[in-house]
Design a protein around this motif. Structure first.
Motif, PDB file in Angstrom:
ATOM      1  N   ALA A   1       0.843  -1.209   0.000  1.00 22.33           N
ATOM      2  CA  ALA A   1       0.000   0.000   0.000  1.00 22.33           C
ATOM      3  C   ALA A   1       0.872   1.251   0.000  1.00 22.33           C
ATOM      4  O   ALA A   1       0.609   2.213  -0.740  1.00 22.33           O
ATOM      5  N   ALA A   2       1.913   1.242   0.788  1.00 22.30           N
ATOM      6  CA  ALA A   2       2.751   2.444   0.928  1.00 22.30           C
ATOM      7  C   ALA A   2       3.446   2.809  -0.373  1.00 22.30           C
ATOM      8  O   ALA A   2       3.634   3.989  -0.673  1.00 22.30           O
ATOM      9  N   VAL A   3       3.838   1.793  -1.155  1.00 23.36           N
ATOM     10  CA  VAL A   3       4.603   2.095  -2.375  1.00 23.36           C
ATOM     11  C   VAL A   3       3.757   2.044  -3.635  1.00 23.36           C
ATOM     12  O   VAL A   3       4.279   2.140  -4.741  1.00 23.36           O
ATOM     13  N   GLY A   4       2.450   1.874  -3.480  1.00 26.21           N
ATOM     14  CA  GLY A   4       1.590   1.890  -4.662  1.00 26.21           C
ATOM     15  C   GLY A   4       1.601   0.592  -5.459  1.00 26.21           C
ATOM     16  O   GLY A   4       1.254   0.568  -6.635  1.00 26.21           O
ATOM     17  N   HIS A   5       2.006  -0.494  -4.835  1.00 22.50           N
ATOM     18  CA  HIS A   5       1.943  -1.821  -5.469  1.00 22.50           C
ATOM     19  C   HIS A   5       0.600  -2.437  -5.072  1.00 22.50           C
ATOM     20  O   HIS A   5       0.196  -2.342  -3.914  1.00 22.50           O
ATOM     21  N   PRO A   6      -0.124  -3.052  -6.002  1.00 27.91           N
ATOM     22  CA  PRO A   6      -1.395  -3.665  -5.586  1.00 27.91           C
ATOM     23  C   PRO A   6      -1.155  -4.725  -4.505  1.00 27.91           C
ATOM     24  O   PRO A   6      -0.124  -5.413  -4.519  1.00 27.91           O
TER      25      PRO A   6
END
Ligand SMILES: NC(=O)c1ccc[n+]([C@@H]2O[C@H](COP(=O)([O-])OP(=O)(O)OC[C@H]3O[C@@H](n4cnc5c(N)ncnc54)[C@H](O)[C@@H]3O)[C@@H](O)[C@H]2O)c1
Ligand SMILES: NC(=O)c1ccc[n+]([C@@H]2O[C@H](COP(=O)([O-])OP(=O)(O)OC[C@H]3O[C@@H](n4cnc5c(N)ncnc54)[C@H](O)[C@@H]3O)[C@@H](O)[C@H]2O)c1
Lengths: 409, 409
Positions: free
Chosen positions: B257-262
């Motif tokens: 979530a923090a790095v924008g990965h699903p």
């Protein structure tokens, strides 16, 4: 010998790991005589334990190489012999890839409870040898022969002595209004028995994860020594262990009776176990091979034919010994094991019978012939080796010197 | 830090095996801050797995030596550090004899299911390291400190996903009109989980045979990173694993979530497990030490506080991420494991509460603070490492090269 075949293996390729051992050798010959194409894999660890501990089989056994050579001459059947350690992956994978087994019968473990309790090193050795060897066999099947049926020797001792009936491998439990069939709870009574418990859990997983077909045979205590094939030549004779470390209950009692040593009952003698004749062992293995498990299934059979307490066995041997003119006494000695000496015991063993096993029942005739057989080798008995040699509670961490392991108490 | 102590260890000597790891380090500081006399034993195997596989903790952790040095400066408390392998008996026996523990907390195992399934060698390594290490600890207690209480970390994963309620270690079974309380049936889902099943059986035997006092903690999946003590100095920071091999479900989702990965849900996402906050892990261990098992008893506690399915976790992280302005997506990927994706799950966890555990409940505040913590270290995230790296069905026999193990699929 070939003429005595009950059924035809039709060239089925069977790898017998531990095929130089007590059960394995008898099984190898039984199957070879019946048209199965047999390969023995064994690292001769068992012969080495005897060297280390100063033990010896009652019967003078030939070398592994001489055994298969003799069998070739006697029967006209070739048995492939691969000397090596299944914990050595390079060896095992080559043996698998060259022999290409349809079934592998895995007897190849350290199988003595007292040996596993000698000291810390023997505990670690037993679990490493048995558990890692079995993991290797699972990987070999998965990688090289995914259709190969694994027939694995476990022990009735995995179950311990629960206060409920012992089912064959699994039990259906109703609990808080729900129901499931789960692996039967295990309570091994030594690091050896526990190694088999670990194997069963690992195999259950591998069967599910990799769709391997597995039969786990929870074998009872085996007695007897002669099978149809091993009597055909003196170089085919099977091993017979009577010492305090490898000797199992009935075999040990028979030797004690034959040489005039009191039968040594551990504690109260109410310890009850499943037993079977070695002639039934070889039949059970053949039945398992001929009726393989399904892929993805770990099937469990309890492989024994009758239950006896240690006191029952002592009584039977005493009666037969007396009939043969031997003076048989029984003494109770301090139990070196940690186990219940009086307990409920009711274990199921119908699955192999349903598949056709016709048990040899322990009776006068069998005890007589065992006694006569042993009397023949009487001069080879070393009285020192009969005593229990390993105490569960005293299992030390320091390396027990080998002489100390055998001749204490 | 010392002022924050809830209770007083009164100098109780606690050996923490695996004390350089995620749970172990937090526990060592928690106990040291509360007046326990702590000795860390660790062979740094966990740091070495990272080196081999090209992985790294999200948080930059200090060396083991710098950690204990810093803790000494910050708290005024000395922690003894013994670098060595518990499978090395010479080392372990010396560590035991010199430290003389009243309690040993055993975290020191290879603890990743995917790691154990990389290939045959990693399976054998995991079971050898874990099972033989634990046998050594049992022998060390038996030989050198028979009154020492063993607190051993197991996992809720030992139970698998039976269709009946999961009890704490034992289950009372009524069967054919008789009744017994037996070890709860186990169905581990990887060679790692199975290694814990084996440990439990071995410990159950050793408790009975040698009258050792053992607490077996079947721990759920741990989440979180900060504990009272690890925030006191940057050199005390704990490790935080988010990769496809060592990252556990919630910790991994938070990084994604923090790095924008699903968020990567394996399969249907109905897999339900027990979870707990690392601040509860350290409390549970303290509670176990303060209320030891009886000699001869292997007591089992299920150490988790709440149950969630993977889908539950994804929903919670998504909601909190969105609230913080992150754009959180979830994708389902092919499940690399062999496991039920929809199943009944109801596990008991009352025993630790009865002894005083006050659980941290997973709520907004905790997910928020985790997210914020992770965002701080965002630049250290290697997106390559997030993917699942090991497929249960493909677990090969040949040595998977380390890069291949991490970056497949
Ligand atoms: N004899 C019994 O009463 C009895 C009862 C129950 C179960 N079992 C099981 O049946 C099997 C055979 O028992 P047995 O009495 O014939 O034992 P045994 O010791 O006579 O035979 C075992 C054979 O396996 C070999 N072996 C051991 N480790 C090996 C390794 N790593 N690689 C290759 N070979 C290895 C040994 O050298 C030996 O020849 C064992 O698994 C045992 O646990 C035996
Ligand atoms: N983290 C979880 O979510 C979780 C969940 C359930 C159970 N557990 C169990 O809790 C324990 C700790 O888990 P963790 O997440 O802190 O793991 P971790 O890998 O971070 O810590 C384990 C530590 O043990 C050390 N170790 C491993 N083998 C050793 C050996 N032979 N000798 C000495 N030290 C050795 C490692 O170097 C490492 O520092 C493990 O037993 C694990 O199975 C963890």
């Amino acid at each position: 010998v070939a003429g005595t075949a009950h059924s035809n293996g039709g060239g089925t390729r069977v790898m017998i790991i531990g095929g130089d051992g007590y059960c394995g050798w008898a099984t190898a010959l039984h199957l070879s005589a019946r048209g199965y194409n047999v390969c023995i894999v064994d690292n001769l660890a068992r012969r080495n334990y005897d060297l280390q501990l100063g033990l010896d089989t009652l019967t003078p056994i030939a070398s592994a190489h001489e055994r298969v050579r003799t069998w070739g001459e006697v029967s006209g059947q070739h048995i492939d012999l691969q000397i090596g350690d299944i914990c050595d992956w390079e060896f095992l994978s080559q043996a698998f890839q060259s022999f290409k087994p349809d079934a592998v019968v895995h007897f190849g473990e350290q199988r003595s409870a007292p040996y596993s309790m000698i000291d810390r090193q023997h505990a670690v050795y037993t679990q490493t040898n048995n558990v890692m060897g079995t993991i290797n066999v699972l990987y070999a099947i998965k990688e090289f022969n995914p259709d190969c049926h694994m027939v694995k020797l476990g022990t009735m001792g995995e179950y311990g002595t629960p206060n409920i009936d012992i089912e064959e491998g699994y039990i259906t439990i109703e609990h808080n209004g729900r129901k499931d069939t789960l692996p039967y709870p295990k309570q091994g009574g030594s690091f050896y028995h526990l190694s088999k418990v670990h194997d069963s859990h690992n195999m259950h997983f591998a069967a599910r994860a990799w769709k391997i077909a597995i039969t786990d045979l929870n074998q009872g205590v085996v007695y007897g020594v002669r099978t149809e094939e091993t009597v055909a030549h003196k170089a085919l004779i099977n091993r017979y262990d009577y010492d305090g470390i490898f000797g199992t209950a009935l075999n040990r009692f028979v030797v004690q009776a034959a040489v005039g040593h009191p039968l040594t009952v551990y504690g109260k003698g109410g310890q009850t176990r499943g037993f079977l004749d070695i002639r039934d062992t070889v039949r059970c293995i053949q039945i398992a091979i001929d009726n393989p498990a399904n892929k993805g299934e770990m099937r469990v059979f309890n492989q024994f034919t009758e239950q006896f307490s240690v006191n029952d066995l002592a009584r039977i041997v005493t009666a037969e010994g007396n009939r043969l003119g031997l003076n048989v006494e029984t003494i109770s000695i301090l139990n070196p094991r940690v186990e219940a000496e009086e307990h409920y015991y009711n274990a199921k063993c119908t699955k192999l019978r349903d598949l056709g096993l016709e048990p040899h029942i322990l009776g006068e005739a069998i005890v007589d012939s065992l006694l006569e057989f042993v009397i023949e080798y009487k001069d080879r008995v070393n009285m020192e080796l009969i005593k229990p040699a390993v105490d569960w509670r005293k299992s030390p961490t320091s390396v027990a010197t080998m002489s100390a392991a055998v001749a204490k108490q």
